[in-house]
Enzyme design. Structure first.
Site, short mmCIF file in Angstrom:
data_model
loop_
_atom_site.label_atom_id
_atom_site.label_comp_id
_atom_site.label_asym_id
_atom_site.label_seq_id
_atom_site.Cartn_x
_atom_site.Cartn_y
_atom_site.Cartn_z
N HIS A 1 43.32 33.48 36.48
CA HIS A 1 44.50 32.73 36.88
C HIS A 1 45.07 33.37 38.14
O HIS A 1 44.89 34.56 38.37
CB HIS A 1 45.54 32.75 35.75
CG HIS A 1 45.02 32.18 34.48
ND1 HIS A 1 44.90 30.83 34.26
CD2 HIS A 1 44.54 32.77 33.36
CE1 HIS A 1 44.39 30.62 33.07
NE2 HIS A 1 44.15 31.78 32.50
N GLY B 1 32.57 47.19 18.79
CA GLY B 1 33.69 46.40 18.32
C GLY B 1 34.86 46.42 19.29
O GLY B 1 35.09 47.39 20.00
#
Length: 191
Positions: free
Chosen positions: A114, A141
């Site tokens: 963005h 993870g």
């Protein structure tokens, strides 16, 4: 040029007010919802839903629910790869997961960028840059991979890392932002 064409070329585009893109995301959201609600013991139905959702999926792929995607069609997963619980594949641009890739829980692959200037960001534009995880990688993870990143073949990314730049092949990288800490060598063999 359509908003989809802009997206596919890596240009700034409007993802929020284009009927085609909004419809594609709704379709993917519905299929992901169905996959996430399916009993994992019904392996045939889980695979059917994944093949309807994911653009390209090899043989022997295992993906555990819940899974979220933006479009799904921009994701490819190679043979023998494993994606653990809680993955979010933000696939405005292609996300390529190679063969025999192990991905830990709560993985995020974020292709969207963005604008940094609030006035431009508030207009709702974005762009998407591809993410590639080459063959034989292990992603720990809670790893997050940012737009435009490639993780080289055979590399390992430590749990909790935020990968903001390319990772070369055959190394261990970790941290926020992830940095290469060492090569993987014969000393790492366990068999």
């Amino acid at each position: 040029m359509t908003e989809r064409e802009k997206l596919e070329r890596g240009l700034w585009y409007d993802a929020n007010n284009d009927e085609e893109l909004v419809g594609a995301r709704r379709r993917a959201c519905s299929i992901a919802f169905a996959f996430n609600q399916t009993d994992p013991a019904d392996a045939a139905r889980c695979e059917e839903l994944l093949r309807a959702l994911i653009g390209s999926m090899g043989e022997g792929v295992e993906v555990l629910a819940p899974l979220q995607v933006d479009y799904g069609c921009n994701v490819s997963i190679g043979d023998g790869s494993f994606v653990n619980h809680g993955a979010y594949l933000m696939d405005g641009a292609p996300i390529t997961i190679g063969r025999h890739v192990f991905i830990g829980p709560n993985f995020g692959a974020y292709t969207a960028q963005h604008p940094l200037v609030a006035r431009e960001r508030n207009q709702g534009i974005e762009r998407a840059l591809p993410i590639t995880i080459e063959d034989d990688c292990w992603i720990g993870g809670d790893v997050k991979v940012m737009p435009g990143v490639t993780i080289g073949r055979g590399s390992v990314v430590g749990a909790g890392s935020v990968v903001t730049k390319d990772v070369p092949e055959g190394v261990v990288a970790m941290g926020a932002p992830a940095k290469v800490v060492r090569p993987i060598t014969d000393a790492d063999r366990v068999l």
